[in-house]
Design a protein around this motif. Structure first.
Motif, short mmCIF file in Angstrom:
data_model
loop_
_atom_site.label_atom_id
_atom_site.label_comp_id
_atom_site.label_asym_id
_atom_site.label_seq_id
_atom_site.Cartn_x
_atom_site.Cartn_y
_atom_site.Cartn_z
N ALA A 111 -3.84 0.47 -7.93
CA ALA A 111 -3.10 -0.77 -7.72
C ALA A 111 -3.33 -1.74 -8.87
O ALA A 111 -2.40 -2.39 -9.36
CB ALA A 111 -3.49 -1.40 -6.39
N LYS A 140 -6.85 4.41 -4.64
CA LYS A 140 -5.70 3.52 -4.49
C LYS A 140 -5.96 2.11 -4.99
O LYS A 140 -5.10 1.48 -5.59
CB LYS A 140 -5.25 3.48 -3.02
N GLU A 141 -7.19 1.60 -4.77
CA GLU A 141 -7.50 0.24 -5.19
C GLU A 141 -7.46 0.12 -6.72
O GLU A 141 -6.95 -0.85 -7.28
CB GLU A 141 -8.88 -0.17 -4.67
N LYS A 179 0.81 -1.21 0.00
CA LYS A 179 0.00 0.00 0.00
C LYS A 179 0.85 1.27 0.00
O LYS A 179 0.50 2.27 -0.62
CB LYS A 179 -0.95 0.00 1.20
#
Length: 280
Positions: A271, A267-268, A219
Motif C-alpha cells: 500500500a 499488503k501494508e 484494502k
C-alpha cells in the motif's frame, strides 16, 4: 479544427461494464453521477458481463425506467472479463467520442463539459483523461489524489514505468481506439495495454490537470494488485514494451524489479509503495 457551436450539442457515449460482484448501491451512484453532469451523454452503453444476480438486475431495471432514452444494455451470455466486455460494448457505441466510467466511482459534475472543451479546441487529441481523488468509505474524506502528466510528450515518458491515465476518467475517439485493436483481454491491465498501443501508433494524448472522478480504493484494491499472477501479467506487458523498443534493457530490468518487490510484499508495505512509487 473541430469546433462545436455549443458543448451541449456534441453527442457522445458513456461506456460501462457491470458483472456479478458489483455493489448495487455504488452502481446506481455511478450512473446518477453521469446523468447529473452539466453535459449529459447521448447514451450510456452498459455491458452485462455474464449473468447478474437479481440485486443488480433490479438496479438495471431502475435506471432503465428512469432514463429510457439513454440506457442501452449489451448482455453477454457468460463472463468474458473487462477487456473483451469493453471491446463488445465499444462496438455498440453510436458516437465518435466515448467516455469510460466504472460502475463504482463518482464522476465530478463538470467532467464531461471539461473534456468536450478539450476535443473542441484540440482536434488532434485522441484520448483525454484527468486526475482522480481516492477514498475508502466516505467521499468527503479523501485518502489520496492521483495526478497524471498533462502533455503527449510527458505521457509517453511516464507510461514507460506507470499507467499514464486514470482509466475511469478517459474520453477517447472511438475510431482511434479501434484502429489500434481496441480493448483486449489483459487482466487488470486492459487499459495500460491499450495506451501502449496508442502510444506506439503516435496518438495524441492529454490529461486535464484537475480531478474528474472520485474513486473507491482501499484494502480490496491493494489485495487485487498483489501476488505472482499479477506480476506475471505485468511482466507480459513490459515484455511488449521492450520488444517494441519502447523501453531500454535497463528500464525493463529496473521496472520489473520494482514491480516484483511490490507484488510479493505484505499488503501494508505494498500500500505504501503503491502510493509512493506505483501510482504516479
Amino acid at each position: 479544427m473541430e469546433i462545436f457551436n455549443s458543448i451541449n450539442e456534441k453527442k457522445f457515449s458513456v461506456l460501462m461494464s457491470v458483472y456479478k460482484n458489483e455493489n448495487p448501491e455504488f452502481f446506481c451512484q455511478a450512473v446518477e453521477s453521469v446523468m447529473n453532469n452539466t453535459v449529459r451523454p447521448a447514451e450510456i452503453v452498459i455491458v452485462k458481463d455474464g449473468k447478474l444476480p437479481q440485486r443488480l438486475e433490479n438496479v438495471c431495471n431502475k435506471i432503465l425506467t428512469q432514463y429510457p432514452r439513454y440506457i442501452h444494455f449489451v448482455p453477454l451470455k457468460k463472463n468474458v472479463g473487462l477487456g473483451i466486455a469493453l471491446q463488445r460494448g465499444l462496438l455498440e457505441c453510436h458516437y465518435d467520442l466515448v467516455a469510460r466510467m466504472d460502475t463504482d466511482d463518482i464522476a465530478k459534475p463538470y467532467r464531461f463539459e471539461k473534456q468536450l472543451k478539450v476535443f473542441a479546441h484540440e482536434a488532434s487529441v485522441d484520448v483525454c483523461g484527468g486526475w482522480i481523488e481516492e477514498f475508502s468509505v466516505d467521499v468527503e474524506k479523501i485518502d489520496n489524489i492521483r495526478k497524471v502528466p498533462e502533455t503527449t510528450k510527458e505521457i509517453y515518458n511516464f507510461a514507460k514505468k506507470r499507467n499514464p491515465f486514470n482509466h475511469m476518467t478517459v474520453m477517447f475517439r472511438k475510431e482511434a481506439v479501434i484502429k489500434v485493436g481496441s480493448y483486449q483481454h489483459f487482466p487488470l491491465l486492459e487499459d495500460y495495454y491499450l495506451w501502449f498501443r496508442m502510444i506506439i501508433n503516435k496518438c495524441r494524448m492529454y490529461n486535464i490537470q484537475e480531478i474528474l472522478c472520485s474513486v473507491r480504493t482501499g484494502k480490496s484494491m491493494i489485495a487485487r494488485r498483489g501476488g505472482l499472477s499479477y506480476f506475471k501479467n505485468e511482466k507480459k506487458l513490459y515484455d511488449c514494451f521492450y520488444k517494441q523498443g519502447y523501453i531500454s534493457a535497463g528500464e525493463y530490468i529496473t521496472t520489473l524489479t520494482e514491480r516484483f518487490i511490490a507484488r510479493i510484499a505484505p499488503k501494508e508495505v505494498r500500500a505504501l509503495m503503491y502510493r509512493l512509487f506505483l501510482r504516479g
